[in-house]
Design a protein around this motif. Sequence first.
Motif, short mmCIF file in Angstrom:
data_model
loop_
_atom_site.label_atom_id
_atom_site.label_comp_id
_atom_site.label_asym_id
_atom_site.label_seq_id
_atom_site.Cartn_x
_atom_site.Cartn_y
_atom_site.Cartn_z
N LEU B 48 -4.56 -8.68 -11.72
CA LEU B 48 -3.56 -8.42 -10.53
C LEU B 48 -2.66 -7.54 -11.75
O LEU B 48 -2.11 -6.96 -11.29
CB LEU B 48 -3.09 -9.49 -9.58
N VAL B 60 -2.93 -0.45 -5.81
CA VAL B 60 -3.68 -1.53 -5.56
C VAL B 60 -2.65 -1.36 -3.63
O VAL B 60 -1.84 -0.92 -3.40
CB VAL B 60 -3.01 -2.65 -5.86
N LEU B 61 -3.81 -1.60 -2.51
CA LEU B 61 -3.08 -1.45 -1.64
C LEU B 61 -3.52 -3.05 -1.21
O LEU B 61 -2.36 -2.96 0.22
CB LEU B 61 -4.73 -0.92 -0.04
N ASP B 62 -4.43 -3.66 -1.25
CA ASP B 62 -3.85 -5.10 -0.58
C ASP B 62 -4.53 -5.88 -1.50
O ASP B 62 -6.04 -5.91 -2.49
CB ASP B 62 -4.60 -5.23 0.66
N VAL B 63 -4.54 -7.28 -1.72
CA VAL B 63 -4.84 -8.14 -2.74
C VAL B 63 -4.82 -9.20 -1.48
O VAL B 63 -4.12 -9.83 -0.81
CB VAL B 63 -4.43 -8.69 -3.61
N THR B 64 -6.34 -10.00 -1.81
CA THR B 64 -6.02 -11.37 0.05
C THR B 64 -5.72 -12.48 -1.12
O THR B 64 -6.09 -12.21 -2.55
CB THR B 64 -7.90 -11.66 -0.38
N GLU B 65 -5.65 -13.71 -0.59
CA GLU B 65 -5.17 -15.20 -0.67
C GLU B 65 -6.96 -15.35 -1.43
O GLU B 65 -7.84 -14.86 -0.55
CB GLU B 65 -4.32 -15.81 0.20
N ILE B 66 -6.78 -16.61 -2.57
CA ILE B 66 -7.61 -17.39 -2.83
C ILE B 66 -8.78 -17.70 -1.94
O ILE B 66 -8.35 -18.39 -0.82
CB ILE B 66 -7.28 -18.19 -4.26
N LEU B 73 -2.35 -7.67 4.97
CA LEU B 73 -1.10 -6.61 4.34
C LEU B 73 -2.45 -4.88 5.17
O LEU B 73 -1.59 -4.48 6.27
CB LEU B 73 -1.03 -6.28 3.17
N VAL B 111 -10.91 -13.67 -4.98
CA VAL B 111 -10.62 -13.54 -4.51
C VAL B 111 -10.74 -11.37 -4.29
O VAL B 111 -11.06 -11.33 -5.23
CB VAL B 111 -8.93 -13.20 -5.47
#
Lengths: 262, 262
Positions: B48, B60-66, B73, B111
Amino acid sequence: MTYSTMKPKEVRQLIREKKITTFTSGLCNGYAQANLAILPKELAFDFLLFTQRNPKPCPVLDVTEIGCPEPKLAAPGADIRYDIPKYRIYRYGEMTDEVTDLSTYWRDDLVAFLLGCSFSFEGPMLDAGLEVRHITENHNVPMYITNIPCTPAGVFSGPMVVSMRPMKPKDAIRATQVTSRMPSVHGAPIHIGNPTDIGIKDISKPDFGDPSTIYPGEIPVFWACGVTPQAVAMSVKPEFMITHAPGHMFITDLLNADLSVL
Amino acid sequence: MTYSTMKPKEVRQLIREKKITTFTSGLCNGYAQANLAILPKELAFDFLLFTQRNPKPCPVLDVTEIGCPEPKLAAPGADIRYDIPKYRIYRYGEMTDEVTDLSTYWRDDLVAFLLGCSFSFEGPMLDAGLEVRHITENHNVPMYITNIPCTPAGVFSGPMVVSMRPMKPKDAIRATQVTSRMPSVHGAPIHIGNPTDIGIKDISKPDFGDPSTIYPGEIPVFWACGVTPQAVAMSVKPEFMITHAPGHMFITDLLNADLSVL
């Protein structure tokens, strides 16, 4: 004072030697100054993700590697532990100390976030001939807690804080154009006009800073504010957190002009 | 085909039911499609941070929670494990499997990163009346490994990969304006003109994709390419990594138009 035309590296050295201990406003004209938030690594991924999901209120200028005090991107050779005139130490959300360097508080598990501030963003407005009311009136910018939720990330969530500048409609349009060029430092306004639309009950009573005069024929123009990420971080009452003391910013090597995409 | 005018949610459902198993190009016109990179949480902070430090090649368009498979988003309600037609599984940098869902490979420590792709960025060029050569010639965009180093972050470092579109100088100027509006999807060009300036020895031999014809009077225009972050992630040979299969993208709910700052 000559500090205004000195290079950031020279001024940071004077700060490190404790020869400059004051507010940093007006130092190193043209260079971006930054807010500081230092958190333990356990919270760093969530906080970085929060900034990524909320780029308008959280303009990240640099993030240090875990345990490394050098902001390699924003100020190579600088040391985040010594190059700010005043710091605040928080434990579980309570301020426990105010210090002039972090020699006794630095830990190997800390990550420092440098977040853009409104100085970068108001320069281009002034350059475009726009009046910035709180600068004219020589007080702190008025800031308000809104009912606009930030996009949560891990343990972090909370409302967006905005700053307000009153303007004639024609100037509000020009300010929208000018700030749209700087998406990495707050970007275009979040809202123009009626404060109650975004949950602000009394425009004359800001939650932070000081009220600005709004003249007849002017409308309030609201931008996402860099106070948001610190407020959100503080709200989870982290075991340990360090910030700069208000007005005592980190001076980066980044030109404000380089933060513009156009 | 009607898939082009359907909503992303509907098309993702058809992908989830394995009724759509093909390339995603041309599906859900106007909506942003994304590259996928899934990494274990141990590498997620560094990765990240790498994207934050290299925003031009790493949009970056989205990053998921672990451990959470929902990109809240970019596509609320979607499931990253099922909503892409084809995935590739890598162990220590070697591809070990190609699958149509991640039911057997998902883990609680993963992730997912959704990274913007050039589809978002070429639409506005076409809308502005600019020719995009590899679309005209119906082949994959030519991509080159440059000598421009990305800013390292933790374990991740490597050269920037660029994509190239040949243009008349006047069109190169217009394309610079058009793409400057989209700083969150590659933004303005990285380089215009002489390929050797950025370490490209033979413009007719791209490292990835297919060569585009360059006509007399045209100059090559280079943009940071979304292949960069995957290439950089792969180069550290992570114990486990998942990507989409080339051309089989994740279709987000984000309008391409919303990725523009102007």
